[in-house]
Design a protein around this motif. Structure first.
Motif, PDB file in Angstrom:
ATOM      1  N   GLN A  29      -1.523-184.430  -8.173  1.00 48.22           N
ATOM      2  CA  GLN A  29      -2.139-184.095  -7.309  1.00 48.22           C
ATOM      3  C   GLN A  29      -3.136-182.669  -7.307  1.00 48.22           C
ATOM      4  O   GLN A  29      -4.262-183.376  -6.872  1.00 48.22           O
ATOM      5  CB  GLN A  29      -1.142-183.650  -6.230  1.00 48.22           C
ATOM      6  CG  GLN A  29      -0.346-185.139  -5.564  1.00 48.22           C
ATOM      7  CD  GLN A  29       0.635-184.196  -5.111  1.00 48.22           C
ATOM      8  OE1 GLN A  29       1.644-183.777  -5.532  1.00 48.22           O
ATOM      9  NE2 GLN A  29       1.196-185.801  -3.796  1.00 48.22           N
ATOM     10  N   GLN A  60      -0.300-178.787   4.040  1.00 52.29           N
ATOM     11  CA  GLN A  60      -1.793-179.899   5.067  1.00 52.29           C
ATOM     12  C   GLN A  60      -1.651-179.997   6.588  1.00 52.29           C
ATOM     13  O   GLN A  60      -0.602-180.127   6.752  1.00 52.29           O
ATOM     14  CB  GLN A  60      -1.184-181.852   4.602  1.00 52.29           C
ATOM     15  CG  GLN A  60      -1.941-181.842   2.813  1.00 52.29           C
ATOM     16  CD  GLN A  60      -1.027-183.799   2.480  1.00 52.29           C
ATOM     17  OE1 GLN A  60      -0.173-183.416   2.044  1.00 52.29           O
ATOM     18  NE2 GLN A  60      -1.431-184.389   2.914  1.00 52.29           N
ATOM     19  N   THR A  67       2.343-181.442   6.445  1.00 51.39           N
ATOM     20  CA  THR A  67       3.707-181.026   5.373  1.00 51.39           C
ATOM     21  C   THR A  67       3.396-180.043   4.371  1.00 51.39           C
ATOM     22  O   THR A  67       1.583-179.602   4.916  1.00 51.39           O
ATOM     23  CB  THR A  67       3.828-182.458   4.749  1.00 51.39           C
ATOM     24  OG1 THR A  67       4.517-182.029   3.916  1.00 51.39           O
ATOM     25  CG2 THR A  67       2.105-182.699   3.818  1.00 51.39           C
ATOM     26  N   ALA A  68       4.076-179.490   4.209  1.00 55.18           N
ATOM     27  CA  ALA A  68       3.757-178.649   2.912  1.00 55.18           C
ATOM     28  C   ALA A  68       4.544-178.398   1.833  1.00 55.18           C
ATOM     29  O   ALA A  68       5.639-179.564   1.689  1.00 55.18           O
ATOM     30  CB  ALA A  68       3.917-177.419   3.436  1.00 55.18           C
ATOM     31  N   PHE A  69       3.858-178.249   0.532  1.00 53.49           N
ATOM     32  CA  PHE A  69       4.677-178.820  -0.527  1.00 53.49           C
ATOM     33  C   PHE A  69       4.454-178.425  -1.973  1.00 53.49           C
ATOM     34  O   PHE A  69       2.717-177.990  -1.949  1.00 53.49           O
ATOM     35  CB  PHE A  69       5.096-180.076  -1.122  1.00 53.49           C
ATOM     36  CG  PHE A  69       2.916-181.025  -0.975  1.00 53.49           C
ATOM     37  CD1 PHE A  69       2.925-181.134  -2.126  1.00 53.49           C
ATOM     38  CD2 PHE A  69       2.325-181.306   0.214  1.00 53.49           C
ATOM     39  CE1 PHE A  69       1.628-181.900  -2.218  1.00 53.49           C
ATOM     40  CE2 PHE A  69       1.779-181.577   0.265  1.00 53.49           C
ATOM     41  CZ  PHE A  69       0.986-182.031  -0.799  1.00 53.49           C
ATOM     42  N   VAL A  70       4.502-178.565  -2.769  1.00 49.97           N
ATOM     43  CA  VAL A  70       4.085-177.818  -4.622  1.00 49.97           C
ATOM     44  C   VAL A  70       3.734-179.427  -5.416  1.00 49.97           C
ATOM     45  O   VAL A  70       4.578-180.305  -5.413  1.00 49.97           O
ATOM     46  CB  VAL A  70       5.416-176.818  -5.169  1.00 49.97           C
ATOM     47  CG1 VAL A  70       4.836-176.692  -6.759  1.00 49.97           C
ATOM     48  CG2 VAL A  70       5.786-176.147  -4.641  1.00 49.97           C
ATOM     49  N   PRO A  71       2.410-178.978  -5.726  1.00 60.51           N
ATOM     50  CA  PRO A  71       1.993-180.783  -5.871  1.00 60.51           C
ATOM     51  C   PRO A  71       1.941-180.918  -7.215  1.00 60.51           C
ATOM     52  O   PRO A  71       2.313-180.061  -7.826  1.00 60.51           O
ATOM     53  CB  PRO A  71       0.340-180.559  -5.478  1.00 60.51           C
ATOM     54  CG  PRO A  71       0.548-178.806  -4.916  1.00 60.51           C
ATOM     55  CD  PRO A  71       1.700-178.836  -5.227  1.00 60.51           C
ATOM     56  N   ASN A  72       2.478-182.544  -7.340  1.00 58.38           N
ATOM     57  CA  ASN A  72       2.825-182.662  -8.904  1.00 58.38           C
ATOM     58  C   ASN A  72       0.916-182.515  -9.694  1.00 58.38           C
ATOM     59  O   ASN A  72       0.174-182.100  -9.155  1.00 58.38           O
ATOM     60  CB  ASN A  72       3.239-183.750  -9.372  1.00 58.38           C
ATOM     61  CG  ASN A  72       2.073-184.923  -8.582  1.00 58.38           C
ATOM     62  OD1 ASN A  72       0.867-184.984  -8.616  1.00 58.38           O
ATOM     63  ND2 ASN A  72       3.101-186.024  -8.274  1.00 58.38           N
ATOM     64  N   SER A 106      -1.246-187.708   4.352  1.00 57.14           N
ATOM     65  CA  SER A 106      -0.025-187.867   4.129  1.00 57.14           C
ATOM     66  C   SER A 106       0.186-189.254   5.084  1.00 57.14           C
ATOM     67  O   SER A 106       0.074-189.106   6.341  1.00 57.14           O
ATOM     68  CB  SER A 106       0.878-186.607   4.820  1.00 57.14           C
ATOM     69  OG  SER A 106       2.203-186.916   4.603  1.00 57.14           O
ATOM     70  N   PHE A 148       0.331-175.049  -4.200  1.00 62.35           N
ATOM     71  CA  PHE A 148       0.924-174.948  -3.164  1.00 62.35           C
ATOM     72  C   PHE A 148       0.175-175.460  -2.149  1.00 62.35           C
ATOM     73  O   PHE A 148      -0.875-174.943  -1.774  1.00 62.35           O
ATOM     74  CB  PHE A 148       1.439-173.726  -2.360  1.00 62.35           C
ATOM     75  CG  PHE A 148       2.323-173.970  -1.760  1.00 62.35           C
ATOM     76  CD1 PHE A 148       4.058-174.498  -0.742  1.00 62.35           C
ATOM     77  CD2 PHE A 148       1.649-173.500   0.093  1.00 62.35           C
ATOM     78  CE1 PHE A 148       4.491-174.602  -0.115  1.00 62.35           C
ATOM     79  CE2 PHE A 148       2.748-174.307   1.320  1.00 62.35           C
ATOM     80  CZ  PHE A 148       4.258-174.743   1.313  1.00 62.35           C
ATOM     81  N   TRP A 157       9.158-169.825   3.313  1.00 62.84           N
ATOM     82  CA  TRP A 157       8.194-171.102   3.837  1.00 62.84           C
ATOM     83  C   TRP A 157       7.549-170.749   4.338  1.00 62.84           C
ATOM     84  O   TRP A 157       5.841-171.195   4.167  1.00 62.84           O
ATOM     85  CB  TRP A 157       8.628-172.334   3.747  1.00 62.84           C
ATOM     86  CG  TRP A 157       8.900-173.991   3.960  1.00 62.84           C
ATOM     87  CD1 TRP A 157       8.009-174.352   4.774  1.00 62.84           C
ATOM     88  CD2 TRP A 157       8.327-174.114   2.604  1.00 62.84           C
ATOM     89  NE1 TRP A 157       7.728-175.629   4.091  1.00 62.84           N
ATOM     90  CE2 TRP A 157       7.877-175.822   2.557  1.00 62.84           C
ATOM     91  CE3 TRP A 157       8.540-173.989   1.363  1.00 62.84           C
ATOM     92  CZ2 TRP A 157       7.728-176.268   1.775  1.00 62.84           C
ATOM     93  CZ3 TRP A 157       8.468-175.404   0.455  1.00 62.84           C
ATOM     94  CH2 TRP A 157       7.726-176.449   0.661  1.00 62.84           C
TER      95      TRP A 157
END
Length: 70
Positions: free
Chosen positions: A60, A42, A52-57, A22, A39, A4
């Motif tokens: 997005q 932010q 935060t960190a995430f796999v966007p939809n 966010s 990926f 991660w």
């Protein structure tokens, strides 16, 4: 956690950066295409701290790419 952190580091080096938020925190969202998937990491605009960190939809990703003029 190591993987991660690696994803976050890779995204933070991306030149694809858009203003985002966010919750009520204004951020800069760094977008990276990693292994065929987007990926996002932010970072707070004032402090530079990771928010935060995430796999966007898909929605997005589309909105972020529009901000980049793509």
């Amino acid at each position: 956690m190591g993987e991660w952190n690696g994803l976050i580091e890779r995204a933070s080096g991306s030149s694809k950066v858009v203003p985002w938020s966010s919750g009520s925190t204004l951020t800069n969202a760094h977008m990276a295409r990693i292994d065929g998937k987007w990926f996002v990491a932010q970072f707070d605009r004032s402090s530079g701290d990771l928010v935060t960190a995430f796999v966007p939809n898909n929605g997005q990703v589309g909105a972020m790419l529009r901000l980049l003029g793509k």
